[in-house]
Write an enzyme that holds these catalytic residues in place. Structure first.
Site, PDB file in Angstrom:
ATOM      1  N   THR A 275     -11.959   0.501  -8.051  1.00 22.05           N
ATOM      2  CA  THR A 275     -10.825  -0.406  -8.236  1.00 22.05           C
ATOM      3  C   THR A 275     -10.965  -1.169  -9.553  1.00 22.05           C
ATOM      4  O   THR A 275     -10.009  -1.277 -10.334  1.00 22.05           O
ATOM      5  CB  THR A 275     -10.682  -1.375  -7.046  1.00 22.05           C
ATOM      6  OG1 THR A 275     -10.704  -0.603  -5.849  1.00 22.05           O
ATOM      7  CG2 THR A 275      -9.400  -2.156  -7.124  1.00 22.05           C
TER       8      THR A 275
ATOM      9  N   GLY B 253     -12.548  -0.312   2.974  1.00 22.10           N
ATOM     10  CA  GLY B 253     -12.914  -1.719   2.844  1.00 22.10           C
ATOM     11  C   GLY B 253     -11.840  -2.530   2.145  1.00 22.10           C
ATOM     12  O   GLY B 253     -10.850  -2.000   1.648  1.00 22.10           O
ATOM     13  N   ASP B 254     -12.012  -3.823   2.129  1.00 21.20           N
ATOM     14  CA  ASP B 254     -11.178  -4.765   1.363  1.00 21.20           C
ATOM     15  C   ASP B 254     -12.001  -6.058   1.343  1.00 21.20           C
ATOM     16  O   ASP B 254     -13.233  -6.010   1.532  1.00 21.20           O
ATOM     17  CB  ASP B 254      -9.796  -4.947   2.019  1.00 21.20           C
ATOM     18  CG  ASP B 254      -8.821  -5.743   1.151  1.00 21.20           C
ATOM     19  OD1 ASP B 254      -8.349  -5.209   0.141  1.00 21.20           O
ATOM     20  OD2 ASP B 254      -8.548  -6.923   1.455  1.00 21.20           O
TER      21      ASP B 254
ATOM     22  N   LYS C 134      -2.686  -0.918   6.659  1.00 19.69           N
ATOM     23  CA  LYS C 134      -3.689  -1.947   6.360  1.00 19.69           C
ATOM     24  C   LYS C 134      -4.149  -2.556   7.676  1.00 19.69           C
ATOM     25  O   LYS C 134      -3.422  -2.517   8.667  1.00 19.69           O
ATOM     26  CB  LYS C 134      -3.072  -3.035   5.470  1.00 19.69           C
ATOM     27  CG  LYS C 134      -4.080  -3.889   4.749  1.00 19.69           C
ATOM     28  CD  LYS C 134      -4.592  -3.247   3.472  1.00 19.69           C
ATOM     29  CE  LYS C 134      -5.693  -4.069   2.843  1.00 19.69           C
ATOM     30  NZ  LYS C 134      -6.068  -3.562   1.510  1.00 19.69           N
TER      31      LYS C 134
ATOM     32  N   GLN D 223       0.823  -1.218   0.000  1.00 24.80           N
ATOM     33  CA  GLN D 223       0.000   0.000   0.000  1.00 24.80           C
ATOM     34  C   GLN D 223       0.859   1.272   0.000  1.00 24.80           C
ATOM     35  O   GLN D 223       0.474   2.278  -0.593  1.00 24.80           O
ATOM     36  CB  GLN D 223      -0.900  -0.031   1.244  1.00 24.80           C
ATOM     37  CG  GLN D 223      -2.073   0.910   1.194  1.00 24.80           C
ATOM     38  CD  GLN D 223      -3.238   0.364   0.372  1.00 24.80           C
ATOM     39  OE1 GLN D 223      -3.623  -0.774   0.546  1.00 24.80           O
ATOM     40  NE2 GLN D 223      -3.805   1.190  -0.491  1.00 24.80           N
TER      41      GLN D 223
HETATM   42  P1  NDP Z   1     -14.371  -9.284  -2.257  1.00 25.55           P
HETATM   43  O1  NDP Z   1     -14.436  -9.903  -0.918  1.00 25.55           O
HETATM   44  O2  NDP Z   1     -15.453  -8.342  -2.673  1.00 25.55           O
HETATM   45  O3  NDP Z   1     -14.266 -10.419  -3.386  1.00 25.55           O
HETATM   46  C1  NDP Z   1     -13.266 -11.383  -3.407  1.00 25.55           C
HETATM   47  C2  NDP Z   1     -13.667 -12.407  -4.450  1.00 25.55           C
HETATM   48  O4  NDP Z   1     -12.605 -13.324  -4.664  1.00 25.55           O
HETATM   49  C3  NDP Z   1     -14.879 -13.237  -4.050  1.00 25.55           C
HETATM   50  O5  NDP Z   1     -15.634 -13.503  -5.201  1.00 25.55           O
HETATM   51  C4  NDP Z   1     -14.240 -14.504  -3.500  1.00 25.55           C
HETATM   52  O6  NDP Z   1     -15.060 -15.645  -3.541  1.00 25.55           O
HETATM   53  C5  NDP Z   1     -13.103 -14.664  -4.488  1.00 25.55           C
HETATM   54  N1  NDP Z   1     -12.043 -15.525  -4.000  1.00 25.55           N
HETATM   55  C6  NDP Z   1     -11.447 -15.548  -2.800  1.00 25.55           C
HETATM   56  N2  NDP Z   1     -10.500 -16.501  -2.759  1.00 25.55           N
HETATM   57  C7  NDP Z   1     -10.513 -17.081  -3.976  1.00 25.55           C
HETATM   58  C8  NDP Z   1      -9.770 -18.116  -4.574  1.00 25.55           C
HETATM   59  N3  NDP Z   1      -8.822 -18.751  -3.889  1.00 25.55           N
HETATM   60  N4  NDP Z   1     -10.033 -18.456  -5.864  1.00 25.55           N
HETATM   61  C9  NDP Z   1     -10.999 -17.815  -6.570  1.00 25.55           C
HETATM   62  N5  NDP Z   1     -11.738 -16.818  -6.037  1.00 25.55           N
HETATM   63  C10 NDP Z   1     -11.497 -16.462  -4.772  1.00 25.55           C
HETATM   64  O7  NDP Z   1     -12.947  -8.568  -2.327  1.00 25.55           O
HETATM   65  P2  NDP Z   1     -12.467  -7.406  -3.314  1.00 25.55           P
HETATM   66  O8  NDP Z   1     -13.054  -7.617  -4.652  1.00 25.55           O
HETATM   67  O9  NDP Z   1     -12.661  -6.114  -2.622  1.00 25.55           O
HETATM   68  O10 NDP Z   1     -10.887  -7.662  -3.341  1.00 25.55           O
HETATM   69  C11 NDP Z   1     -10.287  -8.596  -4.242  1.00 25.55           C
HETATM   70  C12 NDP Z   1      -8.793  -8.336  -4.291  1.00 25.55           C
HETATM   71  O11 NDP Z   1      -8.549  -6.983  -4.713  1.00 25.55           O
HETATM   72  C13 NDP Z   1      -8.040  -8.485  -2.961  1.00 25.55           C
HETATM   73  O12 NDP Z   1      -6.741  -8.920  -3.218  1.00 25.55           O
HETATM   74  C14 NDP Z   1      -8.000  -7.036  -2.441  1.00 25.55           C
HETATM   75  O13 NDP Z   1      -6.959  -6.825  -1.521  1.00 25.55           O
HETATM   76  C15 NDP Z   1      -7.736  -6.313  -3.758  1.00 25.55           C
HETATM   77  N6  NDP Z   1      -8.074  -4.891  -3.738  1.00 25.55           N
HETATM   78  C16 NDP Z   1      -9.332  -4.474  -3.409  1.00 25.55           C
HETATM   79  C17 NDP Z   1      -9.629  -3.115  -3.425  1.00 25.55           C
HETATM   80  C18 NDP Z   1     -11.012  -2.613  -3.187  1.00 25.55           C
HETATM   81  O14 NDP Z   1     -11.226  -1.407  -3.347  1.00 25.55           O
HETATM   82  N7  NDP Z   1     -11.979  -3.456  -2.846  1.00 25.55           N
HETATM   83  C19 NDP Z   1      -8.591  -2.109  -3.711  1.00 25.55           C
HETATM   84  C20 NDP Z   1      -7.329  -2.667  -4.148  1.00 25.55           C
HETATM   85  C21 NDP Z   1      -7.090  -4.008  -4.126  1.00 25.55           C
HETATM   86  P3  NDP Z   1     -15.985 -16.066  -2.271  1.00 25.55           P
HETATM   87  O15 NDP Z   1     -17.210 -15.230  -2.435  1.00 25.55           O
HETATM   88  O16 NDP Z   1     -16.206 -17.511  -2.485  1.00 25.55           O
HETATM   89  O17 NDP Z   1     -15.201 -15.754  -1.039  1.00 25.55           O
END
Ligand code: NDP
Length: 447
Positions: free
Chosen positions: A211, A166-167, A127, A112
């Protein structure tokens, strides 16, 4: 191989942070890029900037007790790592997931620092999170957990100190409960203490989409630099959470077709293009499993074991789920299937072994700290609106996001060029992000 001045820094990281493999991986990936900087800037070495930057300014670990729906007391662990505040207040999200421990929070906090620096905005890096698993919990349980988490966290944050967002596992609902508790504890409507807020209580337009949209804006710049566009491209996006959904939406708007998406249980393939309204209904409204998609959409298929989503042939791969989700075998498959661009929507989704394979190939690789910086950049825009008690239109905020992403792309591309690695976005992002923080740390003295 690390530069001789950087190896001792990494050895210290291993020694001081035992068992924190994700943090080791993240520091190694940054240090690996910094050899040319160390050679050019002995003043950074003399001032021990490298040894200082890998050590968080403050690490907070706390108990989070709460009562579940069966009146049983539950105990989770909460974290906030305030990594670096040379450029501004600590800024970074909070993750609720059973895999969270100190090593994950430190890897995310370390990344970050450089991501926030790359945006060009005045924000430091931090974080937080908890090993709390929100899956299957009622609204009441989520609220009580968030209130207990904020009861301790509130001692450490503030609009000029540390601004969480959030994250994974933390969206608008969780942030609402946390902001409510903050307001009650402090008797203070300090909107700028959290970002990602709802639109009726101090949030910003486009933060929800930022994002995912920003990821695609960055990749669009990469394509433009190659004289191409998203038009007609087949895209695979992993995940189906906040980042994935809005990346899919923007790819669609730019003329590409997303043919696969996933969750932690499996992935769906839909050659006609993922039906985004259906996916949003399953994930955002019903909070259900992606496997439901095939029951409601003719022609789509679902796979849950044996293969990964990266076996689906595509032009562009955008991992948007979680760390280390794309391994060495996946990288080999993507190359064999003719993929030409990989952009990290998630944080560190590509393993080190996969990165080594990609480095030997023709694939362009764009790292998360540049690609997914649109989320935190729009959080900083939310802080600006809160500070001036203003709220901007969707169009204005989206235009600012687009401008910031184009700026990050040119900063990475120009820095890579300057250091003799044209087209190497990893080197460009790490060096450009690092230099801005290092200069600020030098100016602020030994603190
Ligand atoms: P969410 O919790 O909204 O979504 C995560 C998604 O990934 C869910 O669909 C989850 O499935 C899926 N998932 C988790 N583990 C796995 C896996 N092993 N294989 C396949 N799918 C998987 O999180 P975000 O979308 O907010 O974040 C996603 C990534 O982006 C993270 O690395 C986060 O740190 C990064 N990020 C997010 C930001 C944001 O603004 N939100 C900003 C910058 C980076 P399930 O529903 O089954 O858990």
């Amino acid at each position: 191989m690390l530069h001789e001045k950087l190896q001792p820094v990494f050895d210290d990281v291993l020694h001081r942070n035992p068992g924190e493999s994700e943090f080791h991986q993240a520091t190694y990936e940054v240090l690996e890029s910094l050899g040319p900087v160390v050679a050019k800037r002995p003043d950074y070495v003399d001032a021990q900037i490298l040894s200082r930057i890998v050590e968080p300014e403050r690490q907070i670990i706390f108990r989070v007790p709460w009562v579940d729906d069966s009146s049983r007391v539950q105990i989770n662990r909460g974290f906030r790592v305030q990594f670096n505040s040379a450029l501004g207040p600590f800024k970074g999200g909070v993750r609720f997931h059973p895999s969270v421990y100190l090593g994950i929070v430190k890897f995310l906090g370390f990344e970050q620092i450089f991501k926030n620096s790359l945006t060009g905005l005045p924000i430091g890096g931090g974080k937080g999170g908890s090993d709390f698993d929100p899956k299957g919990r009622s609204d009441g349980e989520i609220m009580r957990f968030c209130q207990s988490f904020m009861t301790e966290l509130s001692r450490h944050i503030g609009q000029y100190t540390d601004v969480p967002a959030g994250d994974v596992g933390v969206g608008g609902r969780e942030l609402g409960y946390m902001f409510g508790q903050w307001k009650r504890l402090t008797n203070n409507y300090e909107s700028g203490v959290l970002t990602g807020k709802g639109l009726t209580w101090g949030g910003s337009q486009v933060r929800k989409e930022a994002t995912g949209y920003g990821t695609v804006y960055f990749l669009d710049e990469v394509l433009k630099a190659r004289g191409e566009s998203f038009e007609g491209k087949k895209v695979v996006v992993s995940g189906s959470g906040n980042v994935a959904i809005y990346a899919i939406e923007k790819v669609n708007q730019l003329g590409g077709t997303v043919i696969a998406a996933s969750d932690s249980a499996g992935y769906v393939v839909d050659e006609d293009g993922i039906d985004l309204e259906l996916l949003k209904d399953i994930k955002e409204v019903r909070r259900s499993r992606i496997s439901e998609y095939v029951d409601r959409r003719a022609g789509a298929s679902y796979a849950s074991n044996g293969t990964t989503i990266w076996s689906v042939p595509c032009d562009i791969a955008v991992p948007c789920a979680t760390q280390n989700e794309l391994g060495e075998d996946d990288a080999v498959t993507l190359i064999r299937n003719g993929c030409t661009l990989i952009g990290e929507g998630a944080n560190m989704p590509v393993t080190q072994a996969a990165l080594r394979v990609l480095a030997e190939s023709e694939i362009t690789f764009a790292p998360g700290k540049a690609v997914n910086a649109g989320g935190v950049a729009t959080s900083a825009l939310e802080m600006q609106q809160n500070a001036s008690r203003d709220s901007w239109t969707f169009e204005h905020t989206d235009a600012r996001l687009n401008e910031i992403m184009r700026g990050i792309h040119s900063r990475c591309a120009e820095t890579a060029e300057e250091y003799g690695r044209p087209g190497d976005y990893v080197t460009g992002a790490n060096i450009a992000g690092f230099n801005r923080v290092a200069d600020a740390m030098l100016a602020l003295g030994v603190i």
